[in-house]
Write a protein that holds these residues in place. Structure first.
Motif, mmCIF file in Angstrom:
data_model
loop_
_atom_site.group_PDB
_atom_site.id
_atom_site.type_symbol
_atom_site.label_atom_id
_atom_site.label_comp_id
_atom_site.label_asym_id
_atom_site.label_seq_id
_atom_site.Cartn_x
_atom_site.Cartn_y
_atom_site.Cartn_z
ATOM 1 N N PRO A 142 0.838 -1.206 0.000
ATOM 2 C CA PRO A 142 0.000 0.000 0.000
ATOM 3 C C PRO A 142 0.873 1.257 0.000
ATOM 4 O O PRO A 142 1.957 1.261 0.584
ATOM 5 N N LEU A 143 0.381 2.296 -0.665
ATOM 6 C CA LEU A 143 1.116 3.564 -0.738
ATOM 7 C C LEU A 143 1.101 4.255 0.628
ATOM 8 O O LEU A 143 0.070 4.332 1.286
ATOM 9 N N LYS A 144 2.280 4.743 1.022
ATOM 10 C CA LYS A 144 2.352 5.539 2.258
ATOM 11 C C LYS A 144 2.125 7.005 1.931
ATOM 12 O O LYS A 144 2.897 7.588 1.167
ATOM 13 N N TYR A 145 1.074 7.579 2.495
ATOM 14 C CA TYR A 145 0.820 9.015 2.287
ATOM 15 C C TYR A 145 0.216 9.602 3.555
ATOM 16 O O TYR A 145 -0.264 8.870 4.414
ATOM 17 N N LYS A 146 0.276 10.925 3.663
ATOM 18 C CA LYS A 146 -0.210 11.629 4.859
ATOM 19 C C LYS A 146 -1.550 12.306 4.555
ATOM 20 O O LYS A 146 -1.784 12.709 3.413
ATOM 21 N N PRO A 147 -2.394 12.488 5.573
ATOM 22 C CA PRO A 147 -3.663 13.209 5.346
ATOM 23 C C PRO A 147 -3.407 14.622 4.815
ATOM 24 O O PRO A 147 -4.189 15.162 4.043
ATOM 25 N N LYS A 148 -2.292 15.228 5.246
ATOM 26 C CA LYS A 148 -1.903 16.553 4.736
ATOM 27 C C LYS A 148 -0.540 16.327 4.065
ATOM 28 O O LYS A 148 0.414 15.909 4.717
ATOM 29 N N THR A 149 -0.485 16.570 2.766
ATOM 30 C CA THR A 149 0.695 16.192 1.990
ATOM 31 C C THR A 149 1.921 17.043 2.348
ATOM 32 O O THR A 149 1.818 18.262 2.478
ATOM 33 N N LEU A 150 3.044 16.355 2.495
ATOM 34 C CA LEU A 150 4.319 17.020 2.784
ATOM 35 C C LEU A 150 4.714 17.952 1.632
ATOM 36 O O LEU A 150 4.606 17.579 0.467
ATOM 37 N N ARG A 151 5.154 19.173 1.964
ATOM 38 C CA ARG A 151 5.691 20.097 0.962
ATOM 39 C C ARG A 151 7.117 20.461 1.331
ATOM 40 O O ARG A 151 7.378 20.878 2.459
#
Lengths: 393, 393
Positions: free
Chosen positions: A269-278
Motif C-alpha cells: 500500500p502507498l504511504k501518504y499523509k492526510p496533509k501532503t508534505l511540501r
C-alpha cells in the motif's frame, strides 16, 4: 471433470460436473464435457447443501449449485490462443511450480496484446480497468465539487508543431496539422475567457521514441487550470486534497480490485499523509547534499536524484507522496512565473509518488511584456506563439 | 462616466465612477478613466444605500459599492479587436436598433473564432460551456449509478482506414495509421472481455467535407455498450432514462445558463415525456403514408422524411423526443442483428430530437458465422476485420 464458466450479473461461478445423479443425465454430462472453454452458457441450477459424506474434491463452499438444465448460448473456439488461467498467473506461482519441477506456461506481453480480448478477462486486468475508471471519476467529482468546469479542448491543432517537441503530423484537407501534446494553452485561454476554474480529461499524443518505462504515444491526461487569488500555494492545496481524496476513496471503494491486482503483481500500500508534505527545492537539494549527493542547486534534478530524494523523504517523513516546489527558474519552461522575492526561483512545483514525478505545475506569466522577455531569454520564437501572448493583452 | 469590470469569486460588478466625493479623489477618477476595457482590477469598496436625492442614472440596485481604493492588476490593450457587448447582442436587438435608425456592430463567426478568448466571455458562451460540462457530468453519473464503467479507447489506430469512410491519415513511425472514427469496435471487445457495461466519452474524428449543419471534423462522442440479457429493448430503456435524466437535471440545475443562451439565441423549451415514446419503423412509415409522404418501407429515411415525421409525432403525441426502432435490415450496417421473427427488419433504433437523429443503436451480431454471412451480403471484405470477427470466437 469439466469446468464451465457461467456468466451472471457481475459474478462468475465455477460448476464442477462430476457424476450423473438426481436430475443429471449421462447425456448432459457428455454435452457439458463437449463444451469448449470460454463458451457462454445459461445454467438453471438448484441450490443445495453439500453432502458431508460425499464431498467434491477441492471445494470448500457451504452451498453447491446442482445444474438441472444447461444451454450453450455461444460456443467458443475449440482451442483458444491463450487461456485466462495462464494469463492470470503471477511470476511467483510460476517460480514456485518450477521449484517443484513443473513448467507452467508464461504468457508474454506481445501475446497478451495480440489476444487482448482474452487477456482483459484476468482478475488483475478487470481490476486495473475498474480502478482506471474510478480514478477519473473521483478526480472529476472532486473538481466539480470545488466549482471547476470540465471543458473539451481540440486534439487536432493547426500548424506543423506545437512547441518544438515531437508531434504526430497529419494532413488537414491540404493544410499541415498536428495532434495536441497537451491542452495547456487552451486551458489558459479558457481562464482568460472568464472561466475561473477548468479541467480537461482526454487523450494527449507524444510522437517520441520510447526510452522510459513511463512513456506512451497516447495516454489520458488529467489537466487542471485555475485562477490564483494570491499565491501559487492555492494550486498545491487543490492538488494535495485532490490526491489524498483519490487515494482514500480507492482504498475504500476498490479493495477487491486492489487485491486482485496484488495477487498477480504484488505491491505494498502507498504511504501518504492526510496533509501532503511540501518541501522547497532548496530543502530537497540540502537533503541530497547531507546524504552525499551533489546536484546543481539551480538546475533540474536527474531521474536518479529524484529517486534518491524519494528514499530520503520516505526515511525522514515516512511518506511516498510529496510536493517539491519553488524550482529554479532555469529548470522550468519560459511561461513560468519567477518568484517575486528571488528571480532565480519560480512559482512552480512537481509532485512525486515513490520517487517518480507524476505532476508538474506552476503559475503562468500573465503579463505580455514579461512573457516576451522570458521567451527571448529561453530562445523561443515569439512569432510562433503570438496568438498566445496576444490573449493576455 | 467609466465602467470597469471587477473580477470576484464568480460574479461581476459594474462600478459606475461618476464624481469625486467622500474618499474619492480627482486623481483616482482620472486613473480609472484611463483604464482600458477588460483590464483586471482589485477594488476595495464600501457598501452603502443609494442616496434617493442623488440617484445614479440607469441603476436600479438597492445597494451601491463606493470604491475607496482601486489597483490595476492587469492592463488590457487600449483597443480590443472585439467588444464583449457587441459579441453578446442578439439579432433581434440589432434589428430593433436598425428600426430606430441605429446601426449596431454585428460580430461575425470568423471574427469570433479569431478572437475566441474575448468571444467566450459572452453570457451565452459561458452558458454553453457550462451546459456542455453538465451534459457530460449527468451522462457519466447516470451510467456509473447503473454499474457502467468508463473505459479509455485508442484514438490512434493502425492501418490506413477503419471501415472505408473518410479518416484522417497519419504516419506512425513509418507505418500507416489513422484517427479513430468511433470507439465502437473497442467497446464491443471490452464487452467480450467480460466488462458487462461500458461507456466512452472522448474525441472522435471524421475527415468528411462539411455539407450539413451538424458536421464537425472533431467532436466529443458519448458512447455506450452493454450486454443484453434478453432483448434490445433493454438498451432503449437505458437510453430513455438517461436522456430524460439529462433533460430534467439541466432544466433544474442550469436555468440561469439556459436563460443566458436564450436571450442571445432565442429557443423554446424541449417537449419530452417522462417515459419516452417508442414507435416501430413500420408505424413511422405508416404515419408518413397517412400524411401523403411515400417512402421505401425497407430502406432508410431521408433527412426530409425524418423532419416531416418529427412534425407528425409532435402533432400526434406532443413530444419532440422519441425513439424509432426495428429498422429495415438493409438500412443498417453489416454487424446489425436481424430480427428473429422477420429477417427483413433488425434489432436497431435511432433517437430523434426535433426531427434530427442524435443517436443510432442496435444489437450487434455475436455469432462469427452470421457475421461473415452478413459481411458477404453487404460487400465488406472479411479479411480487413478478421481481428474483430475472431474476438467472437
Amino acid at each position: 471433470m469439466v469446468f464451465v464458466v457461467v456468466r451472471g450479473k457481475g459474478f462468475t461461478i465455477q460448476c464442477v460436473v462430476t457424476t450423473e445423479g438426481e436430475g443429471v443425465s449421462r447425456q448432459m454430462v457428455k454435452f457439458v464435457a463437449g463444451l469448449n472453454r470460454e463458451s457462454i452458457v445459461d445454467a438453471i441450477p438448484v441450490v443445495s447443501v453439500p453432502d458431508p459424506k460425499n464431498p467434491i474434491k477441492g471445494t470448500t463452499q457451504q452451498v453447491e449449485l446442482h445444474v438441472r438444465k444447461l444451454y450453450c448460448v455461444s460456443k467458443a473456439m475449440p482451442t483458444l490462443p491463450i487461456n485466462v488461467e495462464d494469463a492470470s498467473r503471477s511470476d511467483a506461482e510460476i517460480e514456485a511450480a518450477l521449484q517443484r519441477g513443473v513448467q507452467l506456461p508464461r504468457v508474454n506481453q506481445d501475446t497478451r496484446l495480440n489476444f487482448r480480448v482474452i487477456d482483459i478477462r484476468t482478475r488483475a486486468n478487470q481490476g486495473i480497468f475498474r480502478i482506471q475508471s474510478q480514478v477519473g471519476t473521483i478526480f472529476r467529482q472532486f473538481l466539480l465539487s470545488e466549482d471547476f468546469d470540465e471543458i473539451p479542448t481540440p486534439k487536432l491543432t493547426p500548424g506543423s508543431s506545437e512547441g518544438g517537441s515531437a508531434v504526430f503530423k497529419l494532413d488537414y484537407k491540404g493544410q499541415p496539422a498536428c495532434l495536441a501534446q497537451s491542452p495547456q494553452l487552451y486551458k489558459q485561454m479558457a481562464i482568460c475567457g472568464e472561466k475561473d476554474r477548468v479541467f480537461v480529461i482526454g487523450p494527449v499524443f507524444r510522437a517520441e521514441d520510447s526510452y522510459t518505462h513511463r512513456h506512451l504515444c497516447e495516454f489520458t491526461g488529467l489537466d487542471v487550470e485555475m485562477e490564483i487569488k494570491k499565491h501559487y500555494s492555492e494550486v498545491m492545496d487543490i492538488v494535495d486534497r485532490l490526491f489524498v481524496t483519490i487515494f482514500d476513496v480507492l482504498n475504500g471503494r476498490c479493495q477487491k480490485e486492489l487485491e486482485a491486482i496484488g495477487s498477480q503483481y504484488p505491491f505494498k500500500p502507498l504511504k501518504y499523509k492526510p496533509k501532503t508534505l511540501r518541501l522547497t527545492f532548496e530543502e530537497g537539494v540540502q537533503m541530497l547534499k547531507d546524504a552525499g549527493v551533489e546536484v546543481d542547486p539551480l538546475g533540474d534534478l536527474s531521474t536518479e536524484a529524484e529517486r534518491k530524494l524519494g528514499q530520503l523523504v520516505l526515511g525522514k517523513y515516512d511518506t511516498e507522496f510529496y510536493i517539491l516546489h519553488r524550482y529554479p527558474l532555469a529548470a522550468r519552461p519560459f511561461y513560468t512565473m519567477p518568484c517575486y522575492d528571488n528571480a532565480l526561483y519560480s512559482n512552480s512545483f512537481d509532485v512525486f509518488i515513490r520517487g517518480e514525478e507524476i505532476i508538474s505545475g506552476g503559475q503562468r506569466i500573465h503579463e505580455p511584456e514579461l512573457l516576451i522577455e522570458r521567451c527571448q531569454a529561453c530562445g523561443v520564437d515569439v512569432n510562433t506563439i503570438s496568438y498566445y501572448i496576444d490573449s493576455f493583452k
